[in-house]
Design a protein around this motif. Sequence first.
Motif, short mmCIF file in Angstrom:
data_model
loop_
_atom_site.label_atom_id
_atom_site.label_comp_id
_atom_site.label_asym_id
_atom_site.label_seq_id
_atom_site.Cartn_x
_atom_site.Cartn_y
_atom_site.Cartn_z
N LEU A 186 6.71 -11.69 8.87
CA LEU A 186 6.85 -12.78 8.53
C LEU A 186 7.71 -13.45 9.62
CD1 LEU A 186 5.54 -13.03 4.90
CD2 LEU A 186 4.44 -12.88 6.75
N SER A 223 -0.67 1.36 9.91
CA SER A 223 -0.82 -0.21 9.57
C SER A 223 -1.51 -1.08 11.31
CB SER A 223 0.62 -0.34 9.70
OG SER A 223 1.18 -2.04 10.50
N SER A 268 -2.07 -5.59 -1.24
CA SER A 268 -3.12 -5.86 -1.74
C SER A 268 -3.66 -5.26 -3.35
CB SER A 268 -3.77 -6.05 -1.18
OG SER A 268 -5.36 -5.40 -1.10
N ASP A 327 4.04 -6.64 6.20
CA ASP A 327 3.50 -7.67 7.21
C ASP A 327 5.31 -7.96 8.03
OD1 ASP A 327 1.01 -7.27 7.19
OD2 ASP A 327 1.03 -9.08 5.27
N TYR A 357 6.79 -8.95 17.38
CA TYR A 357 5.91 -9.81 16.76
C TYR A 357 6.40 -11.48 16.55
CZ TYR A 357 4.05 -5.73 14.91
OH TYR A 357 3.55 -4.45 15.51
N ASN A 380 3.02 -6.71 1.73
CA ASN A 380 2.05 -7.11 1.06
C ASN A 380 1.96 -6.47 0.35
OD1 ASN A 380 -0.57 -8.57 0.71
ND2 ASN A 380 -0.30 -9.31 3.12
N ASN A 427 10.76 -8.75 7.05
CA ASN A 427 9.69 -8.28 6.37
C ASN A 427 8.73 -9.13 4.98
OD1 ASN A 427 9.52 -5.80 8.34
ND2 ASN A 427 11.59 -5.74 7.70
N VAL A 439 1.42 -2.75 2.52
CA VAL A 439 1.78 -3.10 4.41
C VAL A 439 2.79 -3.68 4.20
CG1 VAL A 439 0.54 -3.68 6.43
CG2 VAL A 439 -0.49 -2.64 5.17
N GLU A 486 9.20 -3.40 10.65
CA GLU A 486 8.61 -4.63 11.18
C GLU A 486 8.74 -5.27 12.54
OE1 GLU A 486 5.42 -2.69 12.17
OE2 GLU A 486 4.61 -2.46 11.00
N CYS A 521 12.76 -13.06 11.86
CA CYS A 521 11.12 -12.31 11.43
C CYS A 521 11.67 -11.56 10.23
CB CYS A 521 11.40 -10.73 12.13
SG CYS A 521 10.05 -9.63 12.44
N HIS A 564 -0.92 -3.27 11.98
CA HIS A 564 0.10 -4.07 13.19
C HIS A 564 -0.04 -3.26 14.42
CE1 HIS A 564 0.57 -7.23 10.14
NE2 HIS A 564 1.27 -6.54 9.11
#
Length: 215
Positions: free
Chosen positions: A154, A60, A131, A152, A119, A129, A126, A150, A112, A124, A62
């Motif tokens: 946010l 990851s 790609s 992320d 973060y 993402n 999850n 992944v 995460e 927060c 992150h």
Amino acid sequence: VMNSSAVDKSGSIRFAGITAEEFITPDSHGMSKKSMLQARLARWLNTSLDNVDVFTVLHSPHNTNQSQLDVRFSAHGSPYYAAEKINAAIVENGRELERTLGLKVLMVNIDECLVEKLYCESSCTNFLNKSNVPSAVHTNTTSFVGVKAVVDPLCNCNVPQKVVCYNGGTPVGDMCECTEGYDGPHCEIVGIGFVGNGWALYPPFSSCEDSHISL
């Protein structure tokens, strides 16, 4: 081409003590840890090996610890199994999986947002993402090209999500119009009856959800 439902309904594990290259490299018997995981999932979910895909193997972005590896997978009969079912099979058989692979499972269902303020200072969420750029792993003896998916973190609660309607439901704005006999925000059956020692699996609560449980 990977079916979008496979990614949306995928389960996930974070392993410790291994690189992506080591995970895909076959041993002296021709079996990689990736193929061992695939075989175990097929057995635990009572489906064929061809119906199980391990499609994401990456570190990851992150996580600065490159000895921690994120792996994502799906399984199906018809249709694809929910992530809760796949992850539950991993949790139930976690010790066997660790013995088979010789690895430590750090997390099932990668989250995460689990560590508070790691973060984000407040909210927060999850977000998976996905790609369009594939994720490739190469060694001297083998290669693996998979989906770059992944989680992320946010830092807000208003993450736009694609409206998904089940059981023949139709998206209408940010809601679902359900066919007869189905209800709920996504036309899933939310009323469950039990006889004896039955049980049901549901997605985990999000930190930003306004959820209610009634028994």
